[in-house]
Write a protein that holds these residues in place. Structure first.
Motif, mmCIF file in Angstrom:
data_model
loop_
_atom_site.group_PDB
_atom_site.id
_atom_site.type_symbol
_atom_site.label_atom_id
_atom_site.label_comp_id
_atom_site.label_asym_id
_atom_site.label_seq_id
_atom_site.Cartn_x
_atom_site.Cartn_y
_atom_site.Cartn_z
ATOM 1 N N ILE A 82 -70.581 5.203 73.748
ATOM 2 C CA ILE A 82 -69.300 6.078 74.041
ATOM 3 C C ILE A 82 -68.194 5.000 73.987
ATOM 4 O O ILE A 82 -68.082 4.166 74.894
ATOM 5 C CB ILE A 82 -69.253 6.953 75.147
ATOM 6 N N GLU A 139 -63.132 8.792 74.251
ATOM 7 C CA GLU A 139 -63.888 9.505 73.406
ATOM 8 C C GLU A 139 -64.649 10.972 74.329
ATOM 9 O O GLU A 139 -64.979 10.832 75.400
ATOM 10 C CB GLU A 139 -65.090 8.861 72.776
ATOM 11 N N VAL A 183 -67.763 13.204 74.228
ATOM 12 C CA VAL A 183 -69.502 13.417 73.408
ATOM 13 C C VAL A 183 -70.052 14.457 74.068
ATOM 14 O O VAL A 183 -70.003 14.612 75.455
ATOM 15 C CB VAL A 183 -69.903 11.972 73.464
ATOM 16 N N LEU A 213 -68.846 12.588 78.654
ATOM 17 C CA LEU A 213 -70.071 12.939 78.508
ATOM 18 C C LEU A 213 -70.418 14.220 79.065
ATOM 19 O O LEU A 213 -70.540 14.290 80.124
ATOM 20 C CB LEU A 213 -71.376 11.835 78.739
ATOM 21 N N ALA A 247 -66.115 18.479 71.689
ATOM 22 C CA ALA A 247 -66.559 17.198 71.328
ATOM 23 C C ALA A 247 -65.840 16.503 70.089
ATOM 24 O O ALA A 247 -65.656 17.189 69.037
ATOM 25 C CB ALA A 247 -67.950 17.097 71.433
ATOM 26 N N ASP A 248 -65.902 15.259 70.164
ATOM 27 C CA ASP A 248 -65.655 14.603 69.004
ATOM 28 C C ASP A 248 -66.828 14.078 68.238
ATOM 29 O O ASP A 248 -66.877 13.968 66.888
ATOM 30 C CB ASP A 248 -64.830 13.088 69.399
ATOM 31 N N ARG A 249 -67.926 14.011 68.926
ATOM 32 C CA ARG A 249 -69.334 13.645 68.526
ATOM 33 C C ARG A 249 -70.177 14.695 69.245
ATOM 34 O O ARG A 249 -70.143 14.515 70.427
ATOM 35 C CB ARG A 249 -69.723 12.419 68.620
ATOM 36 N N GLU A 274 -76.917 12.832 65.335
ATOM 37 C CA GLU A 274 -75.588 12.872 65.594
ATOM 38 C C GLU A 274 -74.688 13.408 64.878
ATOM 39 O O GLU A 274 -74.750 13.072 63.545
ATOM 40 C CB GLU A 274 -75.146 11.435 65.835
#
Ligand SMILES: Nc1ncnc2c1ncn2[C@@H]1O[C@H](COP(=O)(O)OP(=O)(O)O)[C@@H](O)[C@H]1O
Ligand SMILES: [Mg+2]
Length: 254
Positions: free
Chosen positions: A34, A38, A40, A189, A202-204, A222
């Motif tokens: 990460i 970010e 996630v 996270l 989330a971004d991812r 992912e």
């Protein structure tokens, strides 16, 4: 198994080659990174090992094979650089809101100026002297989020933080979390079993699933969410990403 590359600019770099409870392997070949700032999400079915992984990253469980690096330094245990928010608020019932928020600094540090700042951000400026028993579930979880951010951590870990509140409160808390962490340097996270929550925030999104051999959790997929913020909860990007996640889980997305 999805092996993500080790990246030089990662804030968090996790490699867990194995985690057992007694003889049972519950995590197998996990790798994730990460970057600073970010957001996630980690999603997956109940029992696949999400909380186990989060506890390892938080430094609360050191009984595993592998390593957790924060800014290239091996995590040796809980750290003020990492804030944690659990499903239950876990407030100390004999301390008022202010002292609960400041608890990472010590048991009676409620007069710290950071407390007022955080309580204003989570909309609880008027509740600083209240005891936890006088708070609603949503208010208590806002206190827990403020406590998680008290040390101004580089990384905020949340384990199903909104599962115990009603649907409307949940959406409000999701937006509150975004207002606190998006666009800042704190990386987040978020563990959740709620695909829509994962996709909205989330971004991812990392999808964790039990492997075929003994059910040990692995990161299977992912998905990057290119959608900017604020997001439309029913927007086309989220619908497409939800379809991919459902497909990976073996559930029809249509
Ligand atoms: N303290 C423990 N001792 C033994 N088994 C455990 C313990 N904690 C969790 N487990 C088992 O490890 C697996 C992963 O659990 P967990 O990380 O809590 O999953 P999740 O958070 O994805 O629901 C589950 O099968 C669970 O029963
Ligand atoms: Mg869990």
């Amino acid at each position: 198994m999805l092996t993500l590359p080790r990246t030089a600019d990662a804030l968090l770099d996790v490699r867990v080659s194995g985690k057992r409870y007694d003889t049972r392997v519950v995590l197998d070949s996990i790798s994730l990174t990460i970057k600073a700032g970010e957001i996630v999400s980690l999603v997956g079915p109940s029992g696949c090992g999400k909380s186990t992984l989060l506890r390892i990253i938080a430094g609360l469980d050191r009984n595993y094979d592998g390593d957790v690096l924060l800014d290239s330094q091996r995590q040796q245990g809980p750290s003020s650089r990492v804030g944690v928010v659990f499903q239950e608020p876990r407030l100390l019932p004999w301390l008022d809101v202010a002292n609960n928020v400041a608890f990472p600094a010590g048991p009676r540090r409620g007069s710290d100026p950071r407390v007022g700042e955080l309580l204003a951000q989570v909309g609880l400026a008027n509740a600083r002297s209240s005891l936890p028993k006088h708070l609603s579930g949503g208010m208590a979880q806002r206190v827990a989020i403020a406590r998680g951010l008290f040390t101004n951590p580089d990384l905020l870990l949340l384990d199903e933080p909104f599962s115990a509140v009603d649907a409307i409160t949940r959406m409000r808390l999701q937006d509150l979390l975004l207002s606190l962490v998006s666009g800042g340097k704190t990386a987040t996270l978020l563990v959740t079993h709620d695909l829509d929550e994962a996709l909205y925030l989330a971004d991812r999104v990392l999808l964790m699933t039990p492997s075929g051999h003994g059910g040990a959790g692995r990161i299977a997929r992912e998905i990057a969410i290119p959608d900017g913020r604020p997001r439309d909860r029913n927007g086309p990007w989220l619908a497409a990403a939800r379809g991919k996640l459902l497909e990976s889980l073996g559930v029809s997305g249509s």
